[in-house]
Design a protein around this motif. Structure first.
Motif, PDB file in Angstrom:
ATOM      1  N   SER A 106      86.205  49.901  11.196  1.00 43.16           N
ATOM      2  CA  SER A 106      86.447  49.917  12.636  1.00 43.16           C
ATOM      3  C   SER A 106      87.523  50.948  12.954  1.00 43.16           C
ATOM      4  O   SER A 106      88.570  50.989  12.278  1.00 43.16           O
ATOM      5  N   ALA A 121      89.556  50.712  15.127  1.00 42.14           N
ATOM      6  CA  ALA A 121      90.764  49.959  15.499  1.00 42.14           C
ATOM      7  C   ALA A 121      91.521  49.486  14.261  1.00 42.14           C
ATOM      8  O   ALA A 121      92.711  49.177  14.331  1.00 42.14           O
ATOM      9  N   ALA A 127      80.369  42.248  25.134  1.00 44.91           N
ATOM     10  CA  ALA A 127      81.008  43.016  24.054  1.00 44.91           C
ATOM     11  C   ALA A 127      80.431  42.595  22.711  1.00 44.91           C
ATOM     12  O   ALA A 127      80.059  41.430  22.520  1.00 44.91           O
ATOM     13  N   THR A 181      81.411  41.977  18.781  1.00 43.31           N
ATOM     14  CA  THR A 181      82.692  41.613  18.140  1.00 43.31           C
ATOM     15  C   THR A 181      82.498  41.480  16.636  1.00 43.31           C
ATOM     16  O   THR A 181      82.132  40.400  16.129  1.00 43.31           O
ATOM     17  N   LEU A 202      87.535  48.487  23.180  1.00 45.60           N
ATOM     18  CA  LEU A 202      87.541  49.368  21.996  1.00 45.60           C
ATOM     19  C   LEU A 202      88.859  49.253  21.234  1.00 45.60           C
ATOM     20  O   LEU A 202      88.877  49.202  19.998  1.00 45.60           O
ATOM     21  N   GLU A 203      89.966  49.184  21.963  1.00 47.02           N
ATOM     22  CA  GLU A 203      91.292  49.074  21.307  1.00 47.02           C
ATOM     23  C   GLU A 203      91.348  47.827  20.426  1.00 47.02           C
ATOM     24  O   GLU A 203      91.982  47.810  19.379  1.00 47.02           O
ATOM     25  N   THR A 242      82.934  46.375  20.517  1.00 48.86           N
ATOM     26  CA  THR A 242      82.046  47.490  20.868  1.00 48.86           C
ATOM     27  C   THR A 242      81.515  47.267  22.288  1.00 48.86           C
ATOM     28  O   THR A 242      81.234  46.131  22.680  1.00 48.86           O
ATOM     29  N   VAL A 243      81.417  48.364  23.037  1.00 50.78           N
ATOM     30  CA  VAL A 243      80.906  48.283  24.416  1.00 50.78           C
ATOM     31  C   VAL A 243      79.373  48.392  24.362  1.00 50.78           C
ATOM     32  O   VAL A 243      78.855  49.297  23.717  1.00 50.78           O
ATOM     33  N   LYS A 253      86.585  49.235  29.179  1.00 51.66           N
ATOM     34  CA  LYS A 253      86.001  49.817  27.946  1.00 51.66           C
ATOM     35  C   LYS A 253      87.116  50.129  26.944  1.00 51.66           C
ATOM     36  O   LYS A 253      87.023  49.792  25.763  1.00 51.66           O
ATOM     37  N   LYS A 254      88.210  50.669  27.456  1.00 53.38           N
ATOM     38  CA  LYS A 254      89.341  51.053  26.583  1.00 53.38           C
ATOM     39  C   LYS A 254      89.897  49.820  25.874  1.00 53.38           C
ATOM     40  O   LYS A 254      90.101  49.808  24.661  1.00 53.38           O
TER      41      LYS A 254
END
Ligand code: MLT
Length: 313
Positions: A216, A218, A109, A111, A273-274, A278-279, A269-270
């Motif tokens: 972001s 998020a 990921a 970050t 992202l939440e 980033t994936v 992935k969810k």
């Protein structure tokens, strides 16, 4: 004559649980990412990937132990931009070489870094925060997770750009640092978004800016450093899976496939992202891309951090 036994072939690998060493305390960003991918990797490998938190020395204690484990696929680790990018510049006598001591498995990921502070820090926006941190000098406490960690390396870069000289307070990970921040015991830190996004949204700490070119999804209300008045501070971290050097080829292939599957898993992935992570894109995934990332990150961070340390003398 009996067939000569080849290298420990992986026909039945894995036949028992796999240990994933997380080199920081539970509950921090590296632990969060590790537990996320470990859960999905366990399913596709058919054996439990068990997290073992081995904290200390900016993550180098755990990574050193993992680098010395038998390369049989039963010990892997979650490293990151600190342990496998910044550490060589800052950590005297590092017992591993990020680019030579490991079989890279793949990026897990991205970050982004967020500048966060205790709720009652007396500054309404980034500009006044920067003035307060600068004028506050050693009275201001800055949390980090040990020399060479992400919060430490991005923190001393922040200090050198801002010209601040706060008191650095070390924790066994930014999970424990966050607990102190929520209790108002420590003033600020530069931390990975996947650790602090829920607390910022929940209002138990505050974020002054995110150190990425764009906001972001998020944290839509958190301005970028560029918008908020610190355009020179743009920095992101990453977390990635490594094994000790020397895995049998088919063992490495199974681990690579399991991580690739984890990154295709909708729930994984969810969650990433939440939390504002980033994936990795297809091009960023897998061993070759991670090896290149490690080499470029060590080359990028070494002069930056050496200058930051010299500048703060
Ligand atoms: C953690 O998981 O605690 C962090 O990755 C520590 C750090 O590198 O700042």
């Amino acid at each position: 004559a009996a067939a000569l036994a080849g290298p420990a072939s992986a026909q039945g690998y894995p036949e028992r649980p796999i240990t994933m060493i997380v080199p920081f305390a539970p509950g921090g960003p590296t632990d969060v990412i590790a537990r996320l991918v470990a859960e999905t990797m366990s399913r596709s490998l058919g054996q439990q990937v068990v997290i073992e938190n081995v904290a200390g020395a900016g993550g180098t204690t755990g990574i050193t132990r993992a680098s010395q484990a038998t390369p049989d696929g039963y010990t892997i680790m979650m490293g990151h931009m600190g342990t496998h990018g910044a550490a060589p510049a800052l950590f005297k006598g590092l017992k591993y070489d990020p680019a030579k001591s490991f079989d890279p498995i793949g990026l897990a990921a991205g970050t982004p870094i967020v500048i966060v502070a205790k709720n009652n820090f007396d500054a309404p926006d980034l500009k006044t925060f920067l003035e307060a941190v600068k004028s506050g000098g050693a009275k201001i406490n800055q949390a980090h997770a040990g020399v060479g960690s992400v919060s430490h390396s991005t923190g001393i870069l922040f200090n050198s750009i801002v010209g601040a000289k706060p008191t650095l307070v070390v924790y066994r990970g930014t999970g424990p640092a966050l607990n102190d921040m929520m209790a108002g015991q420590v003033d600020f830190m530069t931390d990975q978004i996947v650790n602090v996004a829920p607390q910022i949204t929940g209002g138990t700490i505050k974020a002054y800016a995110i150190a990425t070119p764009e906001r972001s999804p998020a944290l839509p209300n958190v301005p970028t450093t560029k918008e908020a008045g610190l355009p020179g501070y743009e920095v992101s971290a990453w977390n990635a899976v490594f094994a000790p050097k020397g895995l049998p080829k088919d063992v490495a292939a199974k681990l690579d496939a399991a991580l690739a599957k984890a990154l295709e898993d909708d729930n994984t992935k969810k969650r990433i992202l939440e939390l504002g992570g980033t994936v990795p894109t297809q091009a960023e995934r897998g061993p070759a891309a991670l090896q290149k990332l490690v080499e470029s990150e060590v080359a990028r961070w070494t002069p930056v951090l050496r200058a930051a340390v010299d500048g703060s003398q």
